[in-house]
Scaffold this motif. Structure first.
Motif, PDB file in Angstrom:
ATOM      1  N   LEU B  39      -1.164  11.718   2.769  1.00 38.58           N
ATOM      2  CA  LEU B  39      -0.617  13.068   2.664  1.00 38.58           C
ATOM      3  C   LEU B  39      -1.702  13.994   2.101  1.00 38.58           C
ATOM      4  N   ALA B 167       6.563   6.921   5.821  1.00 32.78           N
ATOM      5  CA  ALA B 167       5.979   7.759   4.766  1.00 32.78           C
ATOM      6  C   ALA B 167       5.560   6.964   3.532  1.00 32.78           C
ATOM      7  N   HIS B 169       2.972   4.617   1.790  1.00 34.06           N
ATOM      8  CA  HIS B 169       1.559   4.309   2.031  1.00 34.06           C
ATOM      9  C   HIS B 169       1.120   2.996   1.405  1.00 34.06           C
ATOM     10  N   TYR B 412       7.038  14.618   2.691  1.00 36.84           N
ATOM     11  CA  TYR B 412       5.725  14.632   3.349  1.00 36.84           C
ATOM     12  C   TYR B 412       5.547  15.953   4.096  1.00 36.84           C
TER      13      TYR B 412
END
Lengths: 519, 519
Positions: B39, B167, B169, B412
């Motif tokens: 992001l 979303a 990570h 995000y």
């Protein structure tokens, strides 16, 4: 903001727990139920885009009003626009930027909203913000967790709850619809309940000119006819029909209230993607044009009258077309509208705890707090739909209402700023305790714990075992229990006998002249 | 931030729905399951106090370390501090501000965190942020909504869910404890599950030097021994014992990982009011001192090694002493820590969706979103506890995990900035539609609707009647259904056979030499 003044309005919070603090004691002496003064924000507004982006939106809005124009579907309004020099074709009004901004600039940047109890009088605009409960639900989710039509008893209960909630600054009016009362007479009972069961500011009726006039007459009985000719005592909502239509009903209500100097919320109810383009920025530019056209029109009615620039912008579900709460775009659009409101120096309205959820469940919580956080950081002044809202406004929930009221205490504290006043003492406590110690017994902790941290009570922080032993209740259940407790503890802030009687007489007289059905 | 670049990283979102967009297509070609890149925040950080307030806190923290000092309970650490010129008495280390800041400044402001699938490699620091699921729950709230001890199967399920969530990570590591495995051997199976079931970055074990070394050995099997000598592939958490103690266990883990250039989170776990003073600002000054002392020590171990400055600060319930989530003070403290991190140019960690609630109910939603909003706006880089967290971390919920993963997609998008790229087309659509029209059929809407607005699917926006007909399910129920669907759709991103076998051999060998009980 200087560090020294960051803590001023966190003080009244102490009253919520046990009436501590100087401001707290003053409030406790003068009223049975604690109530926080106007929220004076001590935190900066969040600017999500740079100034040039705000200018870009502003210019686009002005171009819309100049080139496309806005419909005003009322002869008197059209005549007023012609008189003011706008470019009028039929009901289409094209307003050039000079005229528009000249009118918008006449609107005061803040105003006083009077309550029947002067200690509940608040300010709106600039750094001053207020929390207002929801409006307009045909259904309630009741104390037994059933969904059914709202009744007058429900409405009265919600006005009682609004009175009991220290961080609510208004009683709204049509929190839920009293569905058993015929529509033509309903407004009389709504306004009566708001005036009788709470002493906070309230909201007007806008569904026709006559009902707006009845509202003013009833306010006149309570505040004095002379007083309500010029002094704001209620706020009314007028929605633009997006895209770009102000209809006759709204314009009628506007004329009644603005002539009495009673503030209106000029707020398009935008379903983004349906009544606006599928673009957050595009939607904001359009809604800004609509709101500015409304504000400008109020200044034709009564120059200098207080008004509230506003927005209600939600994205719609792609499958169902239904409004959603708590989406990232709704938050981003709020920040943009806030930046525009500051540019125009207008008091502005947004919505706080509004959700699409049917229940006071996780969906409701995620949605509600997404939007309230943005409402607070975007510097909104009239933070509406701050209690009760479920199901995109179709339903008002008792549990949700109680939950929101408690959460508002936290948000009041949040917006009141980061308290630096006892920083030196806190640092002395670190020296006193040193490594590997604990702070629970220090003098500083004993003196400050209660005021330092927000302690919600509907939320549960017991051990799992204790929580389980107490029935493993979910938040929804605990919220309903809290609403019951608040209603049990309620004591009416009585109107003077003469005023109460005059209201009854007025309602009886008006009811005789009104039909039982809308023809 | 310029307007032009506000929309760059909103593109990958389209992949979540049907793999649209240029970046989306690239991702879809190369991996079965979509996964968002790092992001890159395109919104400014929110500064809740002016710079001089941040300076005041900074100076207070430095005074604490100079005058009170910090405990380092490990001989080797003490020797290193002496060597560096600190003022050492027993295990008490007083660090003057010159030495402290000289060491802190050696820490890189951002670093690359490598994943075994290079397309999952992310950046941490500066504008780069990542979402990481929770860590450390002994209990789970399972797919039947029962609370019970976590098992290896649960842990594997959560690693699978982490892999499936675009979303997220990272796969964290000990999302829940596999309680049936003996403690001395547990770490081997935790790391194995994380490496096997997901190809995202993961987290290390810190409960002893040996376990940290086992973690590095297993990472070496997957990434190559040479590679993990210098390149970050995992992140580990070291908690300061507030107030002001770094203990031997943490220091041991620090030494193993920092020598391998593997980043540590230097984060006091502060129960504000108990392990800090009862003051938000006082707590931040103390936690900042503790975190800076930790960061400085890592730079004695390996100068220039990447580290993550951090905090976990919650207020405690006055009745029970239990940690609370979602309080206004927790949000305010996050903003202060963010401002300090930017001052020091350090990558920093906070927590997102952490709550005190036992259930995935309204309490959870209100708490979770209060903190995630602050995490995003405070510019945090390592946004931990972003999925699953319930009950102050004692329990990981399947429904909560699925809910959080979906909400992250919205966050995000939020942090990706306000998209201005199609503003002109949106304005053209307003001209095309005009007053009283609607936008659903316009070319702009058809092209942009899907990418313009976040569309959560666990949340329900059906009509009441439709929702009722589908079983009137609350969000918690729908969340569990979503978790089941994700697990059903899971396909393992297989390790090479040789690597898989080498991992098994290593675990078998180590298990033989480890006892079944902690002596």
């Amino acid at each position: 903001m200087s560090i020294a003044d960051t803590n001023e309005n966190t003080q009244p919070l102490a009253t919520h727990r046990r009436g501590g603090g100087r401001v707290g004691r003053r409030i406790m002496r003068s009223a049975a139920v604690p109530s926080f003064p106007t929220l004076v924000r001590k935190i900066p507004a969040y600017e999500i885009v740079p100034d040039e982006a705000v200018e870009l939106i502003h210019e686009a809005s002005l171009s819309i009003l100049e080139e496309v124009g806005c419909e005003f579907r009322d002869d008197e309004a059209i005549a007023m626009w012609k008189q003011a020099g706008a470019d009028v074709t039929g009901t289409r009004v094209r307003i050039d930027r000079g005229l528009l901004m000249e009118l918008v600039c006449k609107t005061p940047s803040e105003f006083t909203l009077n309550a029947r109890n002067p200690e509940r009088t608040v300010k709106v605009g600039g750094k001053n913000s207020i929390f207002v409960p929801m409006y307009g639900a045909p259904y309630v989710r009741d104390l037994e967790n059933n969904r059914r039509y709202g009744s007058l008893e429900d409405l009265q209960n919600f006005h009682k709850l609004a009175y009991m909630a220290p961080a609510l600054h208004s009683s709204s009016s049509i929190i839920c619809e009293p569905m058993e009362i015929p529509v033509p007479k309903r407004h009389l009972h709504i306004i009566h309940s708001a005036l009788k069961h709470s002493d906070k500011p309230f909201m007007g009726i806008v569904t026709s000119k006559d009902r707006a006039e009845d509202t003013m007459a009833m306010a006149g009985i309570v505040f004095g006819e002379e007083f309500v000719r010029d002094n704001p005592v209620l706020v009314s909502i007028t929605n633009c029909n997006s895209p770009l239509v102000w209809d006759a009903t709204m314009l009628d209500a506007m004329k009644v209230y603005a002539r009495h100097n009673q503030p209106l919320i000029l707020a398009p109810f935008a379903l983004c993607g349906a009544s606006t383009s599928a673009s957050s920025v595009g939607a904001v530019a359009q809604v800004n044009a609509e709101a500015l056209a409304g504000v400008a029109f109020t200044q034709l009615i009564r120059p200098g009258s207080p008004q509230i620039y506003g927005q209600f912008m939600v994205t719609v579900d792609m499958k169902t077309g239904a409004p959603m709460g708590g989406t990232p775009e709704a938050a981003q659009m709020m920040y943009l509208m806030g930046a525009l409101a500051r540019k125009y120096r207008l008091p502005w309205r947004t919505s706080g705890f509004h959700v699409g959820s049917k229940l006071n469940d996780a969906q409701a919580g995620y949605e509600a707090n997404m939007l309230m956080h943005a409402a607070i950081l975007s510097g909104a002044n009239y933070i509406w739909h701050s209690a009760g809202w479920l199901e995109a406004g179709l339903s008002c929930g008792y549990s949700k209402f109680a939950t929101d009221c408690e959460q508002l205490v936290g948000w009041y504290k949040y917006a009141g700023g980061v308290p630096f006043d006892d920083f030196k003492e806190a640092m002395a406590a670190v020296r006193e305790v040193g490594p590997a110690g604990h702070f629970l017994g220090t003098q500083h902790t004993l003196e400050h714990f209660e005021s330092a941290f927000f302690m919600p009570t509907i939320m549960d922080f017991n051990s799992f075992e204790q929580w389980n032993a107490e029935g493993a209740k979910d938040h929804d259940t605990r919220g309903r229990e809290k609403a019951r407790t608040m209603l049990r503890d309620y004591e009416e802030p009585k109107l003077d006998d003469g005023v109460a009687e005059a209201l009854h007489d007025f309602i009886a007289k008006r009811e005789k002249s009104l039909p039982d059905t809308v023809n």
